[in-house]
Every structure is written in structure tokens, then in C-alpha cells.
Design an enzyme around this catalytic site. Structure first.
Site, PDB file in Angstrom:
ATOM      1  N   SER A   1       0.817  -1.223   0.000  1.00 47.95           N
ATOM      2  CA  SER A   1       0.000   0.000   0.000  1.00 47.95           C
ATOM      3  C   SER A   1       0.843   1.262   0.000  1.00 47.95           C
ATOM      4  CB  SER A   1      -0.928   0.033   1.212  1.00 47.95           C
ATOM      5  OG  SER A   1      -2.018  -0.827   1.011  1.00 47.95           O
TER       6      SER A   1
ATOM      7  N   THR B   1      -1.134   2.174   4.464  1.00 48.76           N
ATOM      8  CA  THR B   1      -0.476   3.494   4.496  1.00 48.76           C
ATOM      9  C   THR B   1       0.427   3.636   5.687  1.00 48.76           C
ATOM     10  OG1 THR B   1      -2.333   4.597   3.468  1.00 48.76           O
ATOM     11  CG2 THR B   1      -0.955   5.957   4.863  1.00 48.76           C
TER      12      THR B   1
ATOM     13  N   THR C   1       1.509   6.736   0.632  1.00 51.96           N
ATOM     14  CA  THR C   1       0.569   5.653   0.348  1.00 51.96           C
ATOM     15  C   THR C   1       0.319   5.484  -1.150  1.00 51.96           C
ATOM     16  OG1 THR C   1      -1.640   4.821   0.918  1.00 51.96           O
ATOM     17  CG2 THR C   1      -1.480   7.149   0.428  1.00 51.96           C
TER      18      THR C   1
ATOM     19  N   ARG D   1      -9.069   9.190  -7.845  1.00 50.60           N
ATOM     20  CA  ARG D   1      -9.537   9.300  -6.454  1.00 50.60           C
ATOM     21  C   ARG D   1      -8.392   9.773  -5.541  1.00 50.60           C
ATOM     22  NH1 ARG D   1      -7.652   6.729  -1.497  1.00 50.60           N
ATOM     23  NH2 ARG D   1      -9.399   6.583  -0.074  1.00 50.60           N
TER      24      ARG D   1
ATOM     25  N   THR E   1      -4.444   6.692   9.069  1.00 52.67           N
ATOM     26  CA  THR E   1      -4.414   5.603   8.106  1.00 52.67           C
ATOM     27  C   THR E   1      -5.820   5.037   8.011  1.00 52.67           C
ATOM     28  OG1 THR E   1      -3.403   3.464   7.592  1.00 52.67           O
ATOM     29  CG2 THR E   1      -3.787   3.935   9.904  1.00 52.67           C
ATOM     30  N   GLY E   2      -6.090   4.281   6.973  1.00 53.02           N
ATOM     31  CA  GLY E   2      -7.411   3.678   6.842  1.00 53.02           C
ATOM     32  C   GLY E   2      -8.204   4.314   5.717  1.00 53.02           C
TER      33      GLY E   2
HETATM   34  C1  SD4 Z   1      -6.258   6.348   1.586  1.00 55.85           C
HETATM   35  N1  SD4 Z   1      -5.613   6.311   3.905  1.00 55.85           N
HETATM   36  O1  SD4 Z   1      -5.859   6.613   0.456  1.00 55.85           O
HETATM   37  C2  SD4 Z   1      -5.242   5.904   2.593  1.00 55.85           C
HETATM   38  C3  SD4 Z   1      -5.009   4.450   2.384  1.00 55.85           C
HETATM   39  C4  SD4 Z   1      -5.130   3.514   3.497  1.00 55.85           C
HETATM   40  O2  SD4 Z   1      -6.214   1.529   4.047  1.00 55.85           O
HETATM   41  O3  SD4 Z   1      -4.664   3.788   4.581  1.00 55.85           O
HETATM   42  N2  SD4 Z   1      -5.787   2.406   3.216  1.00 55.85           N
HETATM   43  O4  SD4 Z   1      -7.449   6.392   1.910  1.00 55.85           O
END
Ligand code: SD4
Length: 309
Positions: free
Chosen positions: A48, A157, A175, A185, A208-209
Site C-alpha cells: 500500500s 499506508t 501511500t 480518487r 491511516t485507513g
Molecule cells: C487512503 N488512507 O488513500 C489511505 C489508504 C489507506 O487503508 O490507509 N488504506 O485512503
């Protein structure tokens, strides 16, 4: 001050080592965060971030990265392709331009003019995973986490916050975003106030997330403001998770509610904390030469059922 670095997920351990080595050698927090995050970008096993990151719905690896330092200097890159270390590019934007954010083709051209070499970032593994996803035909972007239960498969990330010996804090994120995201996006990581925020008088936060949910809540800015009001880093992160949770529900009953968001934070006394929406989020802290992985506290457990709300 005693140097300290905190970063997201298990791969934060390796990044912390590099950042901490720099902090110990009297590098400032900006240099240390940049160098620490580069380690993760270069690791093709982290799916990621950077080289080896999973591509978008068109099979293109598009990367986001940002840095914010104690002087409120910002460098952010959105949706860049073929540049292995977007965090290094973010540093150049922070230092050498009048701007805060560059995106897409413009960011790529700027990178090449500044001596970056174009590289292929799609690995054999990422291509294989992409073709599998294509053949399943779900068409949906996917969150993938390096959590306790799925560590061997998925990564995430990296957000990092470091304090140097001079007491100065820098935060950074890098990320490839959600796997199979719509081309174009943008997630939270390169958005100042969402993916990261820094205030020399208070401290810093990073996330993150699921970026959409963090952006909705201005998550990192909110945490810094909560710490300004006297909350500990952990308590401030918990409040941000509550805000993320409420705004997700408010914004649509039909929204995908099975997301994860995790926050890390540090205040100017060098105290750190974290909190996440669900279980499974881990973060790594290195201080006094000891690097430790912690399980984050979380808001809701997996038994949570949206229909009951
Ligand atoms: C995003 N926060 O692009 C980042 C990616 C991530 O689980 O952490 N994904 O939304």
C-alpha cells in the site's frame, strides 16, 4: 529532548529504525521522517506504499505523500505515477517552491525537472493481484490492512510523527491509497488536516485507513485542536474516532460502514497515543533505543451491527 518516533502498522517498525537512527545522529525531524518513510516506499513487500503498491482500477500505481514540519511548511503530492519516492518529492515541494501541493502530470514533470528518475512501480505480485481483482468483476475499491489477523497478506499506508533532539516535530504520510480505487480518487494522506497535521505549539497527528472517512472529519486537524485544549494524544485520537464514526453515519445510511480508520498523535512533551475505529490497528513507537509495536485501543468491536443503530 529525547528523540521519539511513532508510525502506523507493523511496517512502521522498520521505518522507525531508520528515522530514529537519523534522530540519534542529530538530524532534524524533517530529514528523519523523510528518510524513514523512504524505507517503506522502497519495500516491494508493502503493498500500500510506493514501489509494489497495489494499482487503481486502471492498473496504474498512483501515489500520494505529504510532509508538514514545525514551521508549518507543507509539501504534498497527489496521484503521482512512476516516481518511487513521492515523500522525497514532497520534501522538494516543501523546501523549493511557493506551493503546498502538486498533483498528477504536473507533479511528475516537476519531479523529472528536479532530477527524479521515472520507474515502473507495478511489481509482478501487484499485477497478479490486479488481474485477479479484474477477473472477479466486483469493480469496488478495497481497504487492506496490516492488522494482527491478516498481517502476512496485507499492508497499509504509513503515517509517521517524529520529535528531534531540538524538540521539533514533523509529520508525514505516504501511500498508494485504496487498492483498485477509481483512477483520480484522492484519499486523506496528501490532504493537510486530514492525513496529517502539525502545530509547533501543540503537536501533530497522522492517519491511516479509509481516507474518505478521515477527510469528512478533518481527522488530524481535529486531534491537534483537541490536544490544544489539553487532551492527551490518546484521548484526542479517541475523540477523532468518535467524530469519524458519527459523520460516517450522518453522511449516509447506505454508506459502507465496514471501514477502518486509525490515528496516531504526539504532543510537544513527547507523549504519544493512538486510537482506531475497529480492532486490529497497530502502531510502532521507538524511544530510548527501543522499538515496540502496540495494539491500538478502538471504538467498536467486530460485533457492531449497523442495523442496531
Ligand atoms: C487512503 N488512507 O488513500 C489511505 C489508504 C489507506 O487503508 O490507509 N488504506 O485512503
Amino acid at each position: 529532548m529525547e528523540p521519539i518516533v511513532i508510525s502506523t502498522w507493523q511496517h512502521g517498525l522498520e521505518a522507525n529504525e531508520e528515522a530514529y537512527r537519523n534522530l540519534n545522529e542529530n538530524a532534524n525531524s524533517l530529514d528523519s521522517v523523510e528518510r524513514g518513510l523512504t524505507v517503506t516506499e522502497n519495500n516491494p513487500e508493502v503493498h500500500s506504499v510506493g514501489y509494489g503498491g497495489l494499482p487503481d482500477n486502471e492498473g496504474r500505481v498512483t501515489l500520494d505523500a505529504a510532509l508538514m514540519d514545525w514551521k508549518a511548511r507543507i509539501g504534498s503530492v497527489i496521484g503521482i505515477e512512476h516516481i518511487k519516492n513521492p515523500i522525497r518529492l514532497a520534501r522538494v515541494i516543501l523546501e523549493d517552491t511557493e506551493h503546498t501541493i502538486l498533483s498528477g502530470d504536473g507533479a511528475f514533470t516537476f519531479a523529472i525537472r528536479n532530477g527524479f528518475e521515472p520507474e515502473l512501480l507495478l511489481t509482478e505480485y501487484s499485477l497478479k493481484k490486479y488481474l485477479e481483482w479484474k477477473s472477479q468483476g466486483s469493480g469496488k475499491a478495497e481497504e487492506r490492512h496490516t492488522d494482527r489477523d491478516t498481517f502476512n497478506d496485507y499492508h497499509d499506508t504509513i503515517g509517521m510523527i517524529a520529535m528531534d533532539k531540538f524538540g521539533n516535530i514533523t509529520s508525514g504520510c505516504t501511500t498508494s491509497g485504496l487498492a483498485w480505487k477509481l483512477h483520480g480518487r484522492v484519499g486523506d494522506s496528501p490532504i493537510i488536516g486530514a492525513g496529517l497535521y502539525n502545530d509547533a505549539a501543540v503537536g501533530a497527528a497522522a492517519s491511516t485507513g479509509r481516507g474518505e472517512e478521515c477527510i469528512r472529519a478533518c481527522g488530524s486537524f481535529y486531534i491537534v485542536e483537541m490536544m490544544r485544549q489539553g487532551l492527551s494524544p490518546t484521548e484526542a485520537c479517541r475523540r477523532a474516532c468518535e467524530r469519524v464514526y458519527k459523520l460516517n453515519l450522518l453522511s449516509s445510511k447506505n454508506r459502507d460502514h465496514k471501514y477502518q480508520v486509525g490515528f496516531i498523535a504526539m504532543n510537544i512533551s513527547g507523549e504519544v497515543g493512538a486510537f482506531s475505529i475497529r480492532s486490529g490497528f497497530q502502531y510502532a513507537v521507538m524511544k530510548n533505543n527501543i522499538n515496540t509495536l502496540f495494539d491500538s485501543e478502538f471504538l467498536i468491536d467486530e460485533k457492531y451491527i449497523i442495523e442496531d443503530l
